[in-house]
Design a protein around this motif. Structure first.
Motif, PDB file in Angstrom:
ATOM      1  N   ARG A 152     -20.753 -36.636   7.404  1.00 36.25           N
ATOM      2  CA  ARG A 152     -20.148 -36.881   6.091  1.00 36.25           C
ATOM      3  C   ARG A 152     -20.843 -38.088   5.524  1.00 36.25           C
ATOM      4  NH1 ARG A 152     -14.215 -34.912   7.666  1.00 36.25           N
ATOM      5  NH2 ARG A 152     -15.098 -33.456   9.124  1.00 36.25           N
ATOM      6  N   GLY A 153     -21.990 -37.850   4.959  1.00 32.78           N
ATOM      7  CA  GLY A 153     -22.889 -38.940   4.602  1.00 32.78           C
ATOM      8  C   GLY A 153     -22.463 -39.669   3.345  1.00 32.78           C
ATOM      9  N   ILE A 154     -23.438 -39.948   2.512  1.00 33.74           N
ATOM     10  CA  ILE A 154     -23.188 -40.741   1.309  1.00 33.74           C
ATOM     11  C   ILE A 154     -22.807 -39.779   0.191  1.00 33.74           C
ATOM     12  CG2 ILE A 154     -24.241 -42.355  -0.319  1.00 33.74           C
ATOM     13  CD1 ILE A 154     -26.279 -42.916   2.049  1.00 33.74           C
ATOM     14  N   THR A 160     -21.415 -38.729  -3.565  1.00 34.22           N
ATOM     15  CA  THR A 160     -21.412 -39.282  -4.924  1.00 34.22           C
ATOM     16  C   THR A 160     -20.336 -38.577  -5.751  1.00 34.22           C
ATOM     17  OG1 THR A 160     -23.059 -37.701  -5.686  1.00 34.22           O
ATOM     18  CG2 THR A 160     -23.889 -39.780  -4.775  1.00 34.22           C
TER      19      THR A 160
END
Ligand code: FES
Ligand SMILES: [Fe+2]
Length: 313
Positions: A285-287, A289
């Protein structure tokens, strides 16, 4: 610092723990047409193995495949007198999983049982619920009823990814354009997250999408493009951490049956385009936006999803 085994590390990474089992969902186990009263199917699913067959009334039965005597694979057995019979010493089990016969005449131990999954048949698929009792509705395709739909169900075989990650595709509206090259669609203002499903509608005068995620393993949608209705269901069942079996249903209104092969082709293409990305991912569950807000809501929904581990799985 304790020892971290590769199994536990992998389990954490994939949100599957040995303690809680797989999510309490309806899972496709086989094509309904492959099920019979004569043959006992064996399937490696949900971190274990299950058998599937039809009882004397034609109802589908899905049970644990491991015999409680010495652990023989019951899919190598047969259905005799309406009972599932182990190939090894011929212990027999009824459709509720109770051992009803031991040929030696020994007293039947009360623990001699196999786990029996709730089952249903819908959209050409045999479904089993991962729990003692089903506590959510069967997956459905928005806007479609079997009686008025011309449809085709199929298997996609083994996939090297988690079903719940593949299902995130359903609310990943950016990838429709970037990966699939579809015209910039209309992102829904909001998605409705209820206990065991997520639903959304979006579109304009020319294009309508009504999508639904059921559990964490099925995404289905009704698309209407230029007045033509298409129904699609993408589903799967975990084999174990990081691997699953894929199933699909393609459909059109009965009076437009000649368009079914086109919908099927479109689904094949979408699946082929997704496949290398899903298989190659090291999911995190990265960055995220702002455009990922629906994905973020889905991940939260998955986090809260209960699991179940059948006894003797
Ligand atoms: S292992 Fe099944 S009856 Fe012995
Ligand atoms: Fe996709």
């Amino acid at each position: 610092m304790g020892v971290v085994t590769s199994r536990s590390a992998l389990s954490r990474q994939h949100q599957v723990s040995a303690e809680t089992g797989f999510h309490r969902c309806w899972y496709p186990i086989a094509l309904a047409r492959d099920l019979s009263a004569e043959v006992v199917l064996g399937r490696d699913v949900l971190g274990t193995r299950v058998v599937a067959y039809r009882d004397r009334q034609g109802r589908a039965v899905v049970q644990s495949a491991w015999c409680p005597h010495l652990g023989a694979d019951l899919s190598l057995g047969c259905v005799a007198d309406g009972h599932l019979r182990c190939p090894y010493h011929h212990w027999s089990f009824d459709t509720a999983g109770t051992c009803v016969r031991i040929p030696s005449g020994d007293k039947i131990p009360s623990a001699a049982r196999i786990f029996t999954y709730p089952t249903a048949e819908a959209w050409g698929l045999l479904w089993a619920f991962n729990g003692e009792q089903a506590d959510c509705d069967l997956p459905r395709i928005p806007g479609a009823e079997e009686a008025t739909t011309c449809f085709e169900a199929g298997e996609r075989g083994r996939r090297d990814w988690e079903t719940w990650i593949a299902v995130s595709n359903g609310v990943d509206f950016q990838h429709l354009r970037t990966l699939h090259g579809l015209p910039a669609g209309v992102v829904p203002e909001r998605i409705e997250v209820e206990g065991t499903g997520i639903e959304f509608r979006t579109g304009n005068d020319y294009y309508l999408q009504h999508g639904r995620i059921s559990g964490t393993n099925t995404f289905a949608q009704h698309l209407r493009v230029g007045g033509n209705d298409m129904f699609m269901m993408f589903s799967g069942v975990p084999i174990g951490p990081g691997a699953s079996m894929g199933y699909f249903v393609a459909g059109v209104p009965k009076e437009q049956a000649d368009r079914l092969s086109g919908v099927r082709k479109m689904m094949d293409q979408l699946s082929e385009e997704d496949a290398p990305v899903l298989a190659g991912m090291r999911f995190r569950r990265g960055i995220l936006t702002a455009s990922d807000r629906h994905l973020a809501a889905y991940f939260k929904y998955v986090d809260g999803f209960p699991g179940f581990l059948p006894p003797q799985a």
